[in-house]
Design a protein around this motif. Structure first.
Motif, mmCIF file in Angstrom:
data_model
loop_
_atom_site.group_PDB
_atom_site.id
_atom_site.type_symbol
_atom_site.label_atom_id
_atom_site.label_comp_id
_atom_site.label_asym_id
_atom_site.label_seq_id
_atom_site.Cartn_x
_atom_site.Cartn_y
_atom_site.Cartn_z
ATOM 1 N N GLU A 189 -0.833 -0.986 1.326
ATOM 2 C CA GLU A 189 -0.757 -1.930 2.447
ATOM 3 C C GLU A 189 -1.767 -3.049 2.192
ATOM 4 O O GLU A 189 -2.961 -2.872 2.432
ATOM 5 C CB GLU A 189 -1.099 -1.247 3.784
ATOM 6 C CG GLU A 189 -0.144 -0.151 4.211
ATOM 7 C CD GLU A 189 -0.467 0.391 5.603
ATOM 8 O OE1 GLU A 189 -1.341 -0.181 6.291
ATOM 9 O OE2 GLU A 189 0.140 1.399 5.998
ATOM 10 N N GLU B 171 -3.951 -6.074 3.126
ATOM 11 C CA GLU B 171 -4.458 -6.516 4.423
ATOM 12 C C GLU B 171 -5.598 -7.518 4.240
ATOM 13 O O GLU B 171 -6.273 -7.524 3.213
ATOM 14 C CB GLU B 171 -4.958 -5.317 5.247
ATOM 15 C CG GLU B 171 -3.926 -4.218 5.401
ATOM 16 C CD GLU B 171 -4.208 -3.252 6.537
ATOM 17 O OE1 GLU B 171 -5.086 -3.553 7.378
ATOM 18 O OE2 GLU B 171 -3.533 -2.203 6.584
ATOM 19 N N ASN C 33 -6.765 -3.233 0.460
ATOM 20 C CA ASN C 33 -5.535 -2.459 0.340
ATOM 21 C C ASN C 33 -5.764 -1.149 1.080
ATOM 22 O O ASN C 33 -6.622 -0.344 0.688
ATOM 23 C CB ASN C 33 -5.198 -2.200 -1.129
ATOM 24 C CG ASN C 33 -3.876 -1.475 -1.318
ATOM 25 O OD1 ASN C 33 -3.179 -1.162 -0.364
ATOM 26 N ND2 ASN C 33 -3.529 -1.200 -2.570
ATOM 27 N N GLN D 177 5.381 -7.194 -0.959
ATOM 28 C CA GLN D 177 4.964 -7.766 0.332
ATOM 29 C C GLN D 177 4.650 -9.250 0.158
ATOM 30 O O GLN D 177 4.018 -9.646 -0.823
ATOM 31 C CB GLN D 177 3.726 -7.042 0.864
ATOM 32 C CG GLN D 177 3.980 -5.576 1.226
ATOM 33 C CD GLN D 177 2.755 -4.903 1.809
ATOM 34 O OE1 GLN D 177 1.876 -4.467 1.082
ATOM 35 N NE2 GLN D 177 2.695 -4.830 3.148
ATOM 36 N N THR E 245 -0.857 -4.810 8.107
ATOM 37 C CA THR E 245 -0.060 -5.181 6.937
ATOM 38 C C THR E 245 1.348 -5.593 7.336
ATOM 39 O O THR E 245 1.876 -5.101 8.340
ATOM 40 C CB THR E 245 -0.003 -4.000 5.944
ATOM 41 O OG1 THR E 245 0.398 -4.461 4.649
ATOM 42 C CG2 THR E 245 0.972 -2.925 6.402
#
Length: 312
Positions: free
Chosen positions: A119, A121, A152, A208, A242
């Motif tokens: 994720e 972030e 992350n 992402q 995220t």
């Protein structure tokens, strides 16, 4: 004007257009360094530089510190999880600061974990204490949030979900890569927070890619809520959520309805059996790259590059 602070095992540095200048400071923690702003500014003006590539960078956020995180804070991620962004409350969880690792360190999967997720972030780094009861406004936000980092939020989904245990699932060593740079911003630059774009790749495949404009609860609203119960000090870290694109996928609505009727053990067994077929979960040797920046490059937090390693 932003200043990019770097850290090696034995020194602090400021990135300049032509290299990195060492900060003349006795600070050993991020909080202590942020209190020595004159030394940071002096380094930014220094002509005694070394190539950034010659430095072995570690996390610019030192442990121990508080690590607080927001869950389901991007509308795209909420929708992908089968929920309504309008109905999602502002929610926090904690991670251990022992999970912090450097921007180029391996991400190590414990042997009992099967579903390892990523994720990207934006991390907010506090520059001063925010005691419980502090009033946070758009006008004083920059008094508390002094800089930003790439983070992350690595997650063991097969630990997190059946136990609803965020703390354990996201706190194993190396589960919070931070850096490479702690980018110090002034108040006007911080106002461009929603222009930041988060990107993450696995083995070169973009997973992402979303701007902070997709965020549900921004820093002012978040810190206002957090300050009701949680003190934060200089050097502490807040992860802000995220966007869509993580490995985990929500079941189709009919499957979800049927699953809700099953005993918990049966439901999770079936769910994880399905998730085990998902190729997006991190595998041994996978290369994760993550960046955060504005599209015009005015604010650039750098690029992480970490490799996944499995323990036996």
């Amino acid at each position: 004007m932003s200043i990019s602070v770097l850290r090696t095992a034995d020194a602090w540095w400021v990135a300049t257009p032509s290299g990195a200048a060492e900060v003349d400071t006795a600070a050993t923690t991020t909080g202590q360094l942020l209190a020595d702003r004159q030394a940071i500014v002096a380094a930014a003006a220094s002509t005694e530089i070394v190539p950034v590539e010659s430095l072995s960078l570690v996390s610019p956020v030192t442990a121990p510190c508080r690590v607080v995180a927001q869950m389901t804070n991007f509308a795209s991620h909420v929708k992908d999880s089968g929920m309504d962004p309008e109905a999602v409350p502002l929610t926090f969880f904690r991670k251990t600061s022992g999970s912090i690792s450097g921007p180029y360190d391996d991400v190590v999967r414990p042997s009992h974990v099967r579903l390892l997720d990523y994720e990207v972030e934006v991390g907010l780094v506090f520059g001063r204490s925010m005691p419980v009861g502090t009033s946070i406004t758009a006008d004083n936000l920059a008094d508390y949030v002094t800089g930003l980092v790439v983070t992350n939020d690595v997650s063991a989904r097969d630990v997190q979900l059946p136990k609803t245990q965020f703390y354990e699932a996201k706190s194993y060593p190396t589960f919070t890569p931070v850096g490479p740079a702690l980018v110090l911003l002034d108040a006007d630059e911080l106002k461009r927070f929603t222009d930041l774009r988060l990107r993450l790749w696995v083995n070169g495949e973009r997973r992402q890619d979303m701007t902070v404009a997709d965020m549900i609860y921004g820093p002012v609203e978040t810190l206002r809520a957090l300050a009701r119960f949680q003190r934060m000090d200089a050097g502490d870290l807040l992860l802000t959520g995220t966007p869509v694109g993580t490995a985990i996928s929500a079941p189709a609505k009919p499957v979800e309805i049927i699953g809700s009727l099953l005993p918990a053990a049966t439901k999770w067994k079936l769910f994880f059996k399905g998730q085990a077929k998902n190729p997006k979960y991190l595998q041994h040797g996978d290369v994760i790259e993550a960046t955060v920046s504005t599209d015009d490059g005015a604010i650039e937090l750098g690029r992480q590059r970490t490799v996944v390693r499995y323990t036996r």
